[in-house]
Design a protein around this motif. Sequence first.
Motif, PDB file in Angstrom:
ATOM      1  N   VAL A   1      -7.875   8.564  10.768  1.00  0.00           N
ATOM      2  CA  VAL A   1      -9.179   7.908   8.929  1.00  0.00           C
ATOM      3  C   VAL A   1      -8.398   8.485   8.433  1.00  0.00           C
ATOM      4  CG1 VAL A   1     -10.111  10.364   8.799  1.00  0.00           C
ATOM      5  CG2 VAL A   1     -11.113   7.589   8.158  1.00  0.00           C
ATOM      6  N   LEU A   2      -6.962   9.415   7.132  1.00  0.00           N
ATOM      7  CA  LEU A   2      -5.885  10.298   6.786  1.00  0.00           C
ATOM      8  C   LEU A   2      -4.895   8.957   6.275  1.00  0.00           C
ATOM      9  CD1 LEU A   2      -5.796  13.127   8.029  1.00  0.00           C
ATOM     10  CD2 LEU A   2      -7.610  12.370   5.953  1.00  0.00           C
ATOM     11  N   ASP A   3      -5.372   7.286   7.601  1.00  0.00           N
ATOM     12  CA  ASP A   3      -4.409   6.583   7.513  1.00  0.00           C
ATOM     13  C   ASP A   3      -4.420   5.546   6.511  1.00  0.00           C
ATOM     14  OD1 ASP A   3      -1.994   7.124   8.223  1.00  0.00           O
ATOM     15  OD2 ASP A   3      -3.364   6.921  10.130  1.00  0.00           O
ATOM     16  N   ALA A   4      -6.169   5.125   6.090  1.00  0.00           N
ATOM     17  CA  ALA A   4      -6.804   4.450   5.742  1.00  0.00           C
ATOM     18  C   ALA A   4      -6.434   4.218   4.701  1.00  0.00           C
ATOM     19  CB  ALA A   4      -8.588   4.406   5.233  1.00  0.00           C
ATOM     20  N   PRO A   5      -6.040   4.491   3.283  1.00  0.00           N
ATOM     21  CA  PRO A   5      -5.172   3.788   1.633  1.00  0.00           C
ATOM     22  C   PRO A   5      -3.900   3.315   2.480  1.00  0.00           C
ATOM     23  CG  PRO A   5      -6.217   6.164   1.619  1.00  0.00           C
ATOM     24  CD  PRO A   5      -6.518   6.524   3.758  1.00  0.00           C
ATOM     25  N   ASP A   6      -3.014   3.791   3.704  1.00  0.00           N
ATOM     26  CA  ASP A   6      -1.863   3.580   3.438  1.00  0.00           C
ATOM     27  C   ASP A   6      -2.333   2.115   4.765  1.00  0.00           C
ATOM     28  OD1 ASP A   6      -0.932   5.720   3.052  1.00  0.00           O
ATOM     29  OD2 ASP A   6      -0.109   5.984   4.085  1.00  0.00           O
ATOM     30  N   LEU A   7      -3.285   2.120   5.481  1.00  0.00           N
ATOM     31  CA  LEU A   7      -3.298   0.994   6.017  1.00  0.00           C
ATOM     32  C   LEU A   7      -3.717  -0.648   5.034  1.00  0.00           C
ATOM     33  CD1 LEU A   7      -5.146   2.172   9.440  1.00  0.00           C
ATOM     34  CD2 LEU A   7      -2.256   0.552   9.206  1.00  0.00           C
ATOM     35  N   ALA A   8      -4.886  -0.170   4.080  1.00  0.00           N
ATOM     36  CA  ALA A   8      -5.189  -1.155   3.267  1.00  0.00           C
ATOM     37  C   ALA A   8      -3.895  -1.474   2.057  1.00  0.00           C
ATOM     38  CB  ALA A   8      -6.180  -0.187   2.321  1.00  0.00           C
ATOM     39  N   ALA A   9      -3.716  -0.636   1.840  1.00  0.00           N
ATOM     40  CA  ALA A   9      -2.081  -1.299   0.757  1.00  0.00           C
ATOM     41  C   ALA A   9      -1.184  -1.772   1.685  1.00  0.00           C
ATOM     42  CB  ALA A   9      -1.009   0.453   0.256  1.00  0.00           C
ATOM     43  N   VAL A  10      -0.544  -1.652   2.693  1.00  0.00           N
ATOM     44  CA  VAL A  10       0.231  -2.364   3.716  1.00  0.00           C
ATOM     45  C   VAL A  10      -1.096  -3.816   4.013  1.00  0.00           C
ATOM     46  CG1 VAL A  10       1.321  -3.081   5.412  1.00  0.00           C
ATOM     47  CG2 VAL A  10       1.371  -1.259   4.736  1.00  0.00           C
ATOM     48  N   HIS A  11      -1.406  -3.526   4.488  1.00  0.00           N
ATOM     49  CA  HIS A  11      -2.370  -4.803   4.680  1.00  0.00           C
ATOM     50  C   HIS A  11      -2.307  -5.844   3.189  1.00  0.00           C
ATOM     51  CE1 HIS A  11      -6.672  -6.823   6.591  1.00  0.00           C
ATOM     52  NE2 HIS A  11      -5.615  -7.553   6.809  1.00  0.00           N
ATOM     53  N   LEU A  12      -3.128  -5.630   1.795  1.00  0.00           N
ATOM     54  CA  LEU A  12      -2.702  -6.189   0.631  1.00  0.00           C
ATOM     55  C   LEU A  12      -1.566  -6.752   0.345  1.00  0.00           C
ATOM     56  CD1 LEU A  12      -4.432  -7.345  -1.778  1.00  0.00           C
ATOM     57  CD2 LEU A  12      -3.596  -5.386  -3.201  1.00  0.00           C
ATOM     58  N   GLN A  13      -0.713  -6.144   0.372  1.00  0.00           N
ATOM     59  CA  GLN A  13       1.107  -6.286   0.105  1.00  0.00           C
ATOM     60  C   GLN A  13       1.513  -7.038   0.864  1.00  0.00           C
ATOM     61  OE1 GLN A  13       3.927  -3.398   0.101  1.00  0.00           O
ATOM     62  NE2 GLN A  13       5.454  -4.318   0.329  1.00  0.00           N
ATOM     63  N   ALA A  14       1.293  -7.097   3.033  1.00  0.00           N
ATOM     64  CA  ALA A  14       1.832  -8.296   3.238  1.00  0.00           C
ATOM     65  C   ALA A  14       1.124  -9.565   3.023  1.00  0.00           C
ATOM     66  CB  ALA A  14       1.257  -8.039   4.913  1.00  0.00           C
ATOM     67  N   TRP A  15      -0.593  -9.080   3.045  1.00  0.00           N
ATOM     68  CA  TRP A  15      -0.928 -10.613   2.256  1.00  0.00           C
ATOM     69  C   TRP A  15      -0.034 -11.433   1.466  1.00  0.00           C
ATOM     70  CZ3 TRP A  15      -7.636 -10.652   2.271  1.00  0.00           C
ATOM     71  CH2 TRP A  15      -7.243 -11.222   3.854  1.00  0.00           C
ATOM     72  N   ARG A  16      -0.356 -10.537   0.258  1.00  0.00           N
ATOM     73  CA  ARG A  16       0.804 -11.270  -1.419  1.00  0.00           C
ATOM     74  C   ARG A  16       2.023 -11.736  -0.283  1.00  0.00           C
ATOM     75  NH1 ARG A  16      -1.494 -10.293  -5.807  1.00  0.00           N
ATOM     76  NH2 ARG A  16      -3.064  -9.194  -6.663  1.00  0.00           N
ATOM     77  N   GLU A  17       2.448 -11.122   0.496  1.00  0.00           N
ATOM     78  CA  GLU A  17       3.776 -11.243   0.569  1.00  0.00           C
ATOM     79  C   GLU A  17       3.795 -12.845   1.347  1.00  0.00           C
ATOM     80  OE1 GLU A  17       6.043  -7.575   1.630  1.00  0.00           O
ATOM     81  OE2 GLU A  17       5.568  -8.094   2.606  1.00  0.00           O
TER      82      GLU A  17
END
Length: 160
Positions: A13-29
């Motif tokens: 659960v502590l990784d949630a912010p990182d997963l959300a950030a990677v998910h958003l960045q990868a979508w944009r890319e």
Amino acid sequence: MSAPNARIRPATVLDAPDLAAVHLQAWRERYGDLLPEDVYAERAEHGPGQWEAMLADTAGPTTWIARRDGRAVGFAQATAPGAGEVRSLELTYLVVLAAEQGRRTGTHLLQLAIGDAPCQLWVLEGDERTIGFYGHHGFAPDGAHRPAFGGHLTEVRMLR
């Protein structure tokens, strides 16, 4: 000399912010202007909470997170989609940042998430690079299509 592999482990659960950030960045890319800005805004607003809830569910699927030099660079997750599906396992997520592609991180995440099991997944129609990646790992389109991203795009199903 090649760079070492990314470090991959089950996410918490502590990784949630990182997963959300990677998910958003990868979508944009990956999708850029193919998606309207409101899709990205919704992901930015709700993604962290959705990931936190998903990771807090101890009965939920394992999410694998890849890190390089302490920074999240990708993740993968597979689920059991339920009765009536053509495969009992679905690769729900395999997300790798553009800068990490070609370093085998996607292959390692795929192996941890599904091994060599029969599986289904959905990929953006016309995304030949991604379709080729999955084809290399034994997947092939089966002709099924579905709307994606609120109907803005279309996905095709691939099976192994």
